[in-house]
Structure formats: C-alpha cells, structure tokens
Design a protein around this motif. Structure first.
Motif, PDB file in Angstrom:
ATOM      1  N   ALA A  46     -59.069  11.635  -9.604  1.00  0.00           N
ATOM      2  CA  ALA A  46     -57.516  11.153  -9.185  1.00  0.00           C
ATOM      3  C   ALA A  46     -58.001   9.137  -8.594  1.00  0.00           C
ATOM      4  CB  ALA A  46     -57.208  11.126  -7.199  1.00  0.00           C
ATOM      5  N   GLU A  47     -59.339   8.828  -8.953  1.00  0.00           N
ATOM      6  CA  GLU A  47     -59.534   7.519  -9.015  1.00  0.00           C
ATOM      7  C   GLU A  47     -59.169   6.723  -9.942  1.00  0.00           C
ATOM      8  OE1 GLU A  47     -63.146   6.278  -7.076  1.00  0.00           O
ATOM      9  OE2 GLU A  47     -62.492   6.916  -4.920  1.00  0.00           O
ATOM     10  N   ALA A  72     -56.183   7.060 -11.649  1.00  0.00           N
ATOM     11  CA  ALA A  72     -55.301   6.010 -11.749  1.00  0.00           C
ATOM     12  C   ALA A  72     -55.631   4.628 -12.263  1.00  0.00           C
ATOM     13  CB  ALA A  72     -55.482   5.698  -9.840  1.00  0.00           C
ATOM     14  N   LEU A 114     -54.248   4.824 -15.499  1.00  0.00           N
ATOM     15  CA  LEU A 114     -52.658   4.239 -15.304  1.00  0.00           C
ATOM     16  C   LEU A 114     -52.669   2.930 -15.001  1.00  0.00           C
ATOM     17  CD1 LEU A 114     -51.515   7.575 -13.858  1.00  0.00           C
ATOM     18  CD2 LEU A 114     -50.775   6.747 -16.363  1.00  0.00           C
ATOM     19  N   GLY A 115     -53.157   1.878 -14.168  1.00  0.00           N
ATOM     20  CA  GLY A 115     -53.296   0.910 -13.662  1.00  0.00           C
ATOM     21  C   GLY A 115     -53.832  -0.204 -15.155  1.00  0.00           C
ATOM     22  N   ALA A 146     -51.588  12.538 -11.576  1.00  0.00           N
ATOM     23  CA  ALA A 146     -51.250  11.447 -12.321  1.00  0.00           C
ATOM     24  C   ALA A 146     -49.880  10.826 -11.467  1.00  0.00           C
ATOM     25  CB  ALA A 146     -50.806  11.871 -13.289  1.00  0.00           C
ATOM     26  N   ALA A 183     -50.193   8.780  -8.552  1.00  0.00           N
ATOM     27  CA  ALA A 183     -51.471   7.879  -9.095  1.00  0.00           C
ATOM     28  C   ALA A 183     -50.376   6.625  -9.334  1.00  0.00           C
ATOM     29  CB  ALA A 183     -52.503   8.199  -9.908  1.00  0.00           C
ATOM     30  N   GLY A 184     -49.105   7.306 -10.284  1.00  0.00           N
ATOM     31  CA  GLY A 184     -47.980   6.169 -10.518  1.00  0.00           C
ATOM     32  C   GLY A 184     -47.312   5.612  -9.224  1.00  0.00           C
ATOM     33  N   ALA A 200     -48.683   4.807  -6.655  1.00  0.00           N
ATOM     34  CA  ALA A 200     -48.819   3.943  -5.531  1.00  0.00           C
ATOM     35  C   ALA A 200     -48.863   3.117  -6.754  1.00  0.00           C
ATOM     36  CB  ALA A 200     -50.368   4.556  -5.758  1.00  0.00           C
ATOM     37  N   LEU A 201     -48.435   2.643  -8.243  1.00  0.00           N
ATOM     38  CA  LEU A 201     -49.317   2.116  -8.435  1.00  0.00           C
ATOM     39  C   LEU A 201     -47.674   0.733  -8.501  1.00  0.00           C
ATOM     40  CD1 LEU A 201     -51.212   2.800 -11.099  1.00  0.00           C
ATOM     41  CD2 LEU A 201     -51.825   1.392 -10.303  1.00  0.00           C
TER      42      LEU A 201
END
Length: 222
Positions: free
Chosen positions: A49-50, A53, A56-57, A78, A81-82, A84-85
């Motif tokens: 996960a990290e 992220a 993608l960040g 994914a 993560a998206g 959150a971003l």
C-alpha cells in the motif's frame, strides 16, 4: 496524461495499442513494478500500500490526470491510494466486473495466481451491491498457467487459460480476472460471453483523464 501502473512489462505494448484505438493522442506514462506483485502474492496486497501510494503520488506531481492499475491483485490498493491523493485511479477490471454483473448472476472467474482470487471476488461483490443484484461466483485457478507465464511461454499460458474457459459449465458469463489473460478470449466460440479487462479499463480511464483535462480532445466516443 494517464499513468498506468503495471506489474509486468508485457502490458506496455498492449495498452499502447489499445490507446491508439480508443484514445489516440492521449499521453501514457507507464510505471512497471513487478516487485509489487511478488510481494503482494507473498504477503498480501496491503503489504504494498505505501509503495503504491508513493508511485501514484509521484505520478500526480509529474502531471498525471488519472491513473489505471492493470494488476488485479493490487487494484483495490491503488484505488484507495488514489482516493487519499485526490487522483482518479481505476483498477483495470472494474468496468469488466460491472459488465459481468449486468450479464447474469452465475459468474465464473478464471485466475492464474491465487492472490487474484479474493480481490476479484470482492470487486464483483461491490459491483453487484452497486447494481442491486444477486450473484453466484465460482473461481477457478488455472493450474500451471502462471508458471508458464513466468517462464516466458506465453502461448502455453494463453492456451491453458482458453482450455480452462472451455471447461466451464453452468455459467452466464466467464471473467478472465487478469489483464494478461485477455488474448485467450480471441478465437473462443462459447455459448456465453468471455470478458477481459484491458480494453474497457483503458477506455474508462481515458475518459477519466479527459474529464479532468479540458484541453484533451482526442478521446473517441464511438
């Protein structure tokens, strides 16, 4: 620009070709990270996960308007993560799952790696809940297929997947859970639809990228 997160380099030319057909003019940025699938298979999708992220960040900072994860095993990671971003991220198999649910309640799923089983079943359950439908999912692991893929025997890999599809009975639709399986659907003449994710996934992700960038006008709508 649309960023694609892959766990195999073989997906790069496949999605480039689909882009040329579905959204000519859309810039693609390919991130190829095979190690993410290796770790997710060994330790579970949450273990990457990290790293997902972070990838993608960085893509967002480099100008990505949206992202498409082409690996079914880590697709849910994914998408989370998206969210959150603040970056639109789509897993490649989500449009396929929605189409499968709409086709009929008896869904047969073919997977080549065990780590794809639960994420795909959970995705189908999400789409069934969204559609207000009841489904029955039967997942079949295609024995020996992934070993052929890893050995570079892609023809043998696809032949094994196609053979498994021909053995399916009592299903309304067959889902090829992994993007690498998609060519196995070519030439199959079955009584039920065989669905694969790459084309519909790329099309949906291209629409997302276009919606977030008014300057992009190359998306085909027919």
């Amino acid at each position: 620009m649309l960023t694609l997160l892959h766990t195999s380099p073989l997906h790069v030319p496949v999605f480039d070709a689909l882009r040329d057909e579905e959204a000519p003019g859309l810039a693609l940025h390919h991130l190829v990270r095979p190690e993410l699938l290796d770790r997710a298979r060994a330790q579970g999708p949450g273990s990457v996960a990290e790293d997902v992220a972070a990838e993608l960040g960085e893509a967002a900072r480099d100008g990505a308007r949206a992202a498409l994860c082409t690996c079914s095993t880590i697709g849910s990671v994914a998408e989370a993560a998206g969210a959150a971003l603040g970056l639109p991220v789509l897993r490649v198999d989500r449009p396929m799952a929605a189409a499968a649910v709409a086709t009929g309640p008896r869904i047969a799923v073919l997977v080549a790696v065990e780590s794809t089983r639960v994420p795909t079943e959970e995705l189908l359950a999400q789409e069934a809940d969204r559609a207000g439908r009841e489904i029955e999912v039967r997942t079949v692991l295609v024995a020996g297929a992934w070993e052929r893929f890893e050995a570079g025997d892609h023809d043998g890999y696809l032949a094994a997947v196609a053979a498994a599809a021909r053995e399916i009975r009592d299903a309304d639709v067959i889902v090829l859970a992994q993007a690498s399986m998609a060519p196995a659907a070519d030439g199959l003449d079955l009584d039920v639809p065989v669905l694969a994710g790459p084309r519909t996934g790329l099309r949906a992700a291209a629409q997302s990228a276009a919606a977030s960038d008014a300057s992009f006008s190359g998306l085909r709508t027919t």
